[in-house]
Design an enzyme around this catalytic site. Structure first.
Site, mmCIF file in Angstrom:
data_model
loop_
_atom_site.group_PDB
_atom_site.id
_atom_site.type_symbol
_atom_site.label_atom_id
_atom_site.label_comp_id
_atom_site.label_asym_id
_atom_site.label_seq_id
_atom_site.Cartn_x
_atom_site.Cartn_y
_atom_site.Cartn_z
ATOM 1 N N GLY A 1 -26.643 15.637 157.293
ATOM 2 C CA GLY A 1 -25.195 15.506 157.389
ATOM 3 C C GLY A 1 -24.695 15.026 156.036
ATOM 4 O O GLY A 1 -25.237 14.061 155.468
ATOM 5 N N GLN B 1 -29.115 21.008 165.802
ATOM 6 C CA GLN B 1 -28.366 19.752 165.623
ATOM 7 C C GLN B 1 -27.341 19.529 166.741
ATOM 8 O O GLN B 1 -27.019 18.392 167.081
ATOM 9 C CB GLN B 1 -27.644 19.739 164.276
ATOM 10 C CG GLN B 1 -28.545 19.612 163.069
ATOM 11 C CD GLN B 1 -28.922 20.959 162.478
ATOM 12 O OE1 GLN B 1 -29.000 21.956 163.195
ATOM 13 N NE2 GLN B 1 -29.154 21.004 161.187
ATOM 14 N N ASP C 1 -20.038 20.708 154.506
ATOM 15 C CA ASP C 1 -20.927 20.201 153.452
ATOM 16 C C ASP C 1 -20.325 20.327 152.066
ATOM 17 O O ASP C 1 -20.747 19.653 151.132
ATOM 18 C CB ASP C 1 -22.266 20.938 153.512
ATOM 19 C CG ASP C 1 -23.013 20.518 154.754
ATOM 20 O OD1 ASP C 1 -22.702 21.053 155.839
ATOM 21 O OD2 ASP C 1 -23.864 19.624 154.652
ATOM 22 N N LYS D 1 -22.710 24.460 158.426
ATOM 23 C CA LYS D 1 -23.940 24.968 159.047
ATOM 24 C C LYS D 1 -23.819 26.431 159.437
ATOM 25 O O LYS D 1 -22.765 26.872 159.912
ATOM 26 C CB LYS D 1 -24.244 24.101 160.282
ATOM 27 C CG LYS D 1 -25.506 24.416 161.021
ATOM 28 C CD LYS D 1 -26.734 24.433 160.149
ATOM 29 C CE LYS D 1 -26.946 23.141 159.385
ATOM 30 N NZ LYS D 1 -27.940 23.287 158.290
#
Ligand code: MRU
Length: 364
Positions: free
Chosen positions: A54, A204, A245, A256
């Site tokens: 993360g 996740q 991100d 992701k």
């Protein structure tokens, strides 16, 4: 946030030993294992093998990593080596560089004997900043949720939120980015329900987001990634919110793998698609996400094998494709700014555009 009713952060500083304790996320959701980080190698390994992951948490862990290195050797040469070791651990999340730059900027002008103490203080400050930032993102996201709820015309109606991957407190120091508004909506008494997409191949969503939401008592339903379009088409999703991100200066968003498909489906069905992002996740040096954001290439084994608990309750990995099958594993994808309804930052919601982001930049 809570684990078994006890408040925790995903990374906790031990002031007596000047070490950092992390939850080893490779054991979740089945076991809560804490692990102590004391050295540069401990921190780099934890990021590399995704014991922590993360974007914001990667940054916070790297900051402690730089402190551990400077505690051993605070010369300019050692600082540069440690910076590069940590920077090389994962390529996509820009918070890694942001946190390393922040610590290096503070320690560089200092004498060698003062550097370690300053790095420790800066790592702690980065953690506190992250918690405040994420709480603020949650407040702004909650306002957006309330507006969507108001349009439904029934304050008691369930607000169906879809998310992808894990952008909850486990991906940050606390609160999370995309999940922070969900926690705050739930705590404020809103009937919020979350569609959690499993997030193949690392899972996740299934292992981390479902774990977090269960611990906090937020109603949620796990879906396979491919179910998202179907649910959006049937009107079963009021809003999609994800983390990121890296955001470019023109509002393209890396997140992701699988995020882009959700954004396309949300656009097709006129469902708002929000991206929760701290300002630290904006890379002001790039404009075109598809061209400029490095996409992590991960092991083919994550695609051909699946881990889980066997009937005896032991962790096991099984092969799900013919032996020797070639597999490709892009860790992230880029959602163009045109598909993003707004970026939800600690300073409020901004359009995903160069102009709006310049306005945000002038505020910080
Ligand atoms: O590979 P991961 O698990 O580090 O990827 C994490 C994500 O993509 C998150 O959605 C992103 O970092 C936002 S976290 C607040």
């Amino acid at each position: 946030m809570n684990i078994h009713g006890q408040p925790h952060r995903s990374i906790e500083a031990d002031h007596a030993t000047q070490s950092a304790r992390i939850i080893d996320q490779t054991f979740l959701p089945h076991q809560v294992e804490w692990r102590e980080l004391r050295t540069l190698d401990d921190a780099a390994e934890a990021i590399q093998v995704m014991r922590v992951r993360g974007a914001p948490l990667i940054g916070a862990t790297a900051a402690f990593g730089l402190f551990f290195a400077l505690r051993e050797d605070a010369t300019d040469a050692a600082l540069e080596v440690a910076y590069h070791v940590l920077h090389a651990t994962r390529p996509t999340a820009i918070n890694l560089r942001w946190a390393l730059d922040r610590v290096r900027r503070v320690v560089s002008p200092l004498g060698v004997e003062e550097r370690a103490a300053a790095a420790w203080d800066e790592a702690l400050a980065i953690c506190e900043h992250d918690v405040e930032t994420n709480h603020a993102i949650g407040r702004h996201g909650l306002e957006l949720f309330r507006a969507i709820q108001a349009k439904k015309g029934d304050p008691a109606a369930t607000l169906n939120v879809m998310t992808h991957c894990n952008a909850g407190w486990l991906a940050t120091v606390d609160w999370g980015t995309a999940i922070s508004p969900i926690y705050q909506a739930h705590d404020a008494g809103m009937n919020v329900h979350v569609w959690v997409s499993e997030t193949r191949p690392r899972g996740q969503g299934a292992s981390l987001t479902a774990f977090e939401l269960k611990e906090h008592g937020v109603p949620h339903t796990l879906i396979v990634d491919n179910n998202a379009g179907h649910l959006l088409q049937r009107g079963l999703v009021d809003v999609v919110i994800v983390g990121t991100d890296r955001v470019t200066a023109e509002g393209d968003v890396a997140n992701k793998i699988g995020t882009y498909l959700k954004a396309l489906a949300a656009k097709a069905h006129d469902v708002p698609f929000y991206v929760a992002t701290p300002v630290s996740t904006i890379d002001w040096t790039i404009t075109d996400g598809i061209r400029d954001i490095p996409i992590e290439q991960r092991s083919a084994r994550e695609v051909t094998h699946m881990p889980g608990l066997n009937a005896a309750g032991l962790r096991e990995e099984v092969l799900i494709a013919p032996e020797g099958t070639q597999a490709r594993n892009d860790g992230f994808d880029v959602t163009p700014a045109s598909l993003v309804t707004a970026l939800v930052t600690e300073h409020g919601a901004f359009l995903a555009s160069a102009d709006a982001l310049q306005q945000l930049r002038s505020m910080i």
